[in-house]
Design a protein around this motif. Structure first.
Motif, PDB file in Angstrom:
ATOM      1  N   LEU A  25      14.404  10.775  43.714  1.00 25.88           N
ATOM      2  CA  LEU A  25      12.945  10.677  43.581  1.00 25.88           C
ATOM      3  C   LEU A  25      12.582   9.207  43.420  1.00 25.88           C
ATOM      4  O   LEU A  25      13.149   8.516  42.571  1.00 25.88           O
ATOM      5  CB  LEU A  25      12.486  11.487  42.368  1.00 25.88           C
ATOM      6  N   VAL A  26      11.676   8.725  44.261  1.00 23.95           N
ATOM      7  CA  VAL A  26      11.304   7.306  44.257  1.00 23.95           C
ATOM      8  C   VAL A  26       9.799   7.140  44.088  1.00 23.95           C
ATOM      9  O   VAL A  26       9.025   7.748  44.831  1.00 23.95           O
ATOM     10  CB  VAL A  26      11.718   6.614  45.584  1.00 23.95           C
ATOM     11  N   HIS A  27       9.400   6.321  43.121  1.00 21.58           N
ATOM     12  CA  HIS A  27       7.985   5.976  42.955  1.00 21.58           C
ATOM     13  C   HIS A  27       7.823   4.483  43.214  1.00 21.58           C
ATOM     14  O   HIS A  27       8.283   3.660  42.425  1.00 21.58           O
ATOM     15  CB  HIS A  27       7.502   6.324  41.531  1.00 21.58           C
ATOM     16  N   ARG A  28       7.184   4.156  44.332  1.00 20.87           N
ATOM     17  CA  ARG A  28       6.950   2.749  44.664  1.00 20.87           C
ATOM     18  C   ARG A  28       5.546   2.369  44.210  1.00 20.87           C
ATOM     19  O   ARG A  28       4.581   2.504  44.949  1.00 20.87           O
ATOM     20  CB  ARG A  28       7.114   2.538  46.173  1.00 20.87           C
ATOM     21  N   GLY A  36      15.267   7.768  40.583  1.00 17.28           N
ATOM     22  CA  GLY A  36      16.306   8.472  39.845  1.00 17.28           C
ATOM     23  C   GLY A  36      16.890   9.623  40.630  1.00 17.28           C
ATOM     24  O   GLY A  36      16.236  10.206  41.493  1.00 17.28           O
ATOM     25  N   LYS A  37      18.143   9.928  40.308  1.00 15.34           N
ATOM     26  CA  LYS A  37      18.848  11.054  40.922  1.00 15.34           C
ATOM     27  C   LYS A  37      18.402  12.341  40.235  1.00 15.34           C
ATOM     28  O   LYS A  37      18.413  12.418  39.000  1.00 15.34           O
ATOM     29  CB  LYS A  37      20.351  10.845  40.717  1.00 15.34           C
ATOM     30  N   ALA A 100      14.721  16.982  35.184  1.00 14.98           N
ATOM     31  CA  ALA A 100      15.409  15.788  34.684  1.00 14.98           C
ATOM     32  C   ALA A 100      15.940  14.951  35.832  1.00 14.98           C
ATOM     33  O   ALA A 100      16.306  15.483  36.885  1.00 14.98           O
ATOM     34  CB  ALA A 100      16.567  16.172  33.764  1.00 14.98           C
ATOM     35  N   ILE A 101      15.958  13.640  35.622  1.00 10.56           N
ATOM     36  CA  ILE A 101      16.565  12.733  36.586  1.00 10.56           C
ATOM     37  C   ILE A 101      17.500  11.773  35.850  1.00 10.56           C
ATOM     38  O   ILE A 101      17.371  11.585  34.633  1.00 10.56           O
ATOM     39  CB  ILE A 101      15.508  11.890  37.350  1.00 10.56           C
ATOM     40  N   GLU A 102      18.431  11.193  36.602  1.00 12.45           N
ATOM     41  CA  GLU A 102      19.269  10.126  36.066  1.00 12.45           C
ATOM     42  C   GLU A 102      18.707   8.818  36.620  1.00 12.45           C
ATOM     43  O   GLU A 102      18.697   8.614  37.832  1.00 12.45           O
ATOM     44  CB  GLU A 102      20.717  10.317  36.522  1.00 12.45           C
ATOM     45  N   PRO A 103      18.208   7.916  35.746  1.00  9.04           N
ATOM     46  CA  PRO A 103      17.553   6.697  36.223  1.00  9.04           C
ATOM     47  C   PRO A 103      18.467   5.844  37.097  1.00  9.04           C
ATOM     48  O   PRO A 103      19.656   5.694  36.820  1.00  9.04           O
ATOM     49  CB  PRO A 103      17.228   5.952  34.925  1.00  9.04           C
ATOM     50  N   LEU A 151       5.014   8.130  46.580  1.00 13.39           N
ATOM     51  CA  LEU A 151       6.048   8.976  45.971  1.00 13.39           C
ATOM     52  C   LEU A 151       6.817   9.686  47.086  1.00 13.39           C
ATOM     53  O   LEU A 151       6.207  10.348  47.934  1.00 13.39           O
ATOM     54  CB  LEU A 151       5.334  10.004  45.099  1.00 13.39           C
ATOM     55  N   ILE A 152       8.135   9.546  47.094  1.00 13.76           N
ATOM     56  CA  ILE A 152       8.944  10.214  48.120  1.00 13.76           C
ATOM     57  C   ILE A 152      10.244  10.745  47.510  1.00 13.76           C
ATOM     58  O   ILE A 152      10.621  10.356  46.398  1.00 13.76           O
ATOM     59  CB  ILE A 152       9.323   9.257  49.283  1.00 13.76           C
ATOM     60  N   ILE A 153      10.919  11.627  48.239  1.00 16.22           N
ATOM     61  CA  ILE A 153      12.261  12.073  47.843  1.00 16.22           C
ATOM     62  C   ILE A 153      13.190  11.806  49.015  1.00 16.22           C
ATOM     63  O   ILE A 153      12.903  12.213  50.150  1.00 16.22           O
ATOM     64  CB  ILE A 153      12.282  13.556  47.454  1.00 16.22           C
TER      65      ILE A 153
END
Length: 191
Positions: A25-28, A36-37, A100-103, A151-153
């Motif tokens: 998951l990416v927030h630019r 984060g994963k 949950a994500i892993e940063p 926001l993308i995955i």
DNA sequence: ATCTCGATTGGCT
DNA sequence: GCCAATCGAGATG
């Protein structure tokens, strides 16, 4: 890494929830990028899923669950924003809650926004990760499959990992099926 | 207009 | 473990 296409999301919701583990998951944002994963998810269906926002009629709050797959669906519970991805084809309700994500990137931003020093407290819960990654209701409806979106995955490239499943957390009425999925032995999984 | 509730979190006993 | 915080919106009258 390539952005996940709409066809990835327009499938059975539990299958999407399971396969979303290990994606990124990416927030630019203007301030900087955080990513984060994905390590924990939950699947929510429609009519005959009592825990789902879509178990009753379509409203201003839940309408995105009936839309096509691959859109952001953000709503508040108590004081927290919860981030979901829509699934299934248009007309069929479904969504996956990212729990949950892993940063990976932007850890300094996440620590500051969360006001914690322990990195395992940053993103190990659905309300925590939205605060850390600054995801709010303004992202409701964003197309996560469009590479130009804020926001993308994307695909991830990680060593192989084992998955576990359990009943969903915090719901008053659950189904018999286990619809929570997580990466085994990952310290960023909630609880 | 008022009441009720929740896919949560964090602080305190 | 228990419980308050706090907010939008659906349900009800």
């Amino acid at each position: 890494m390539p952005v996940l296409p709409k066809s990835f999301y327009e499938r059975d919701t539990a299958e999407v929830a399971r396969e979303l583990l290990g994606k990124v998951l990416v927030h630019r944002a203007r301030e900087g990028t955080t990513s984060g994963k994905i390590v924990e998810t939950e699947a929510y269906y429609g009519k005959n899923d009592p825990a789902s926002r879509a178990s009753r009629k379509r409203t201003k709050l839940n309408w995105l669950m009936w839309e096509c797959g691959g859109l952001a669906f953000v709503y508040m519970v108590h004081t927290h924003n919860l981030f979901n991805v829509t699934t299934e084809r248009e007309g069929v309700p479904g969504a996956v809650l990212i729990r949950a994500i892993e940063p990976l990137e932007g850890i300094e931003f996440m620590l500051r926004r969360r006001r914690v020093s322990n990195k395992f407290e940053m993103t190990s819960g659905p309300g925590k990760l939205t605060q850390a990654m600054q995801i709010t209701r303004k992202h409701n409806g964003i197309d996560l499959t469009n590479n130009r979106s804020e926001l993308i995955i994307t695909e991830g490239e990680f060593e192989q990992f084992k998955r576990g499943s359990s009943h969903r957390i915090g719901v008053s009425a659950d189904l018999k099926r286990k619809l929570r999925f997580f990466v085994l032995d990952n310290p960023f999984v909630s609880r």
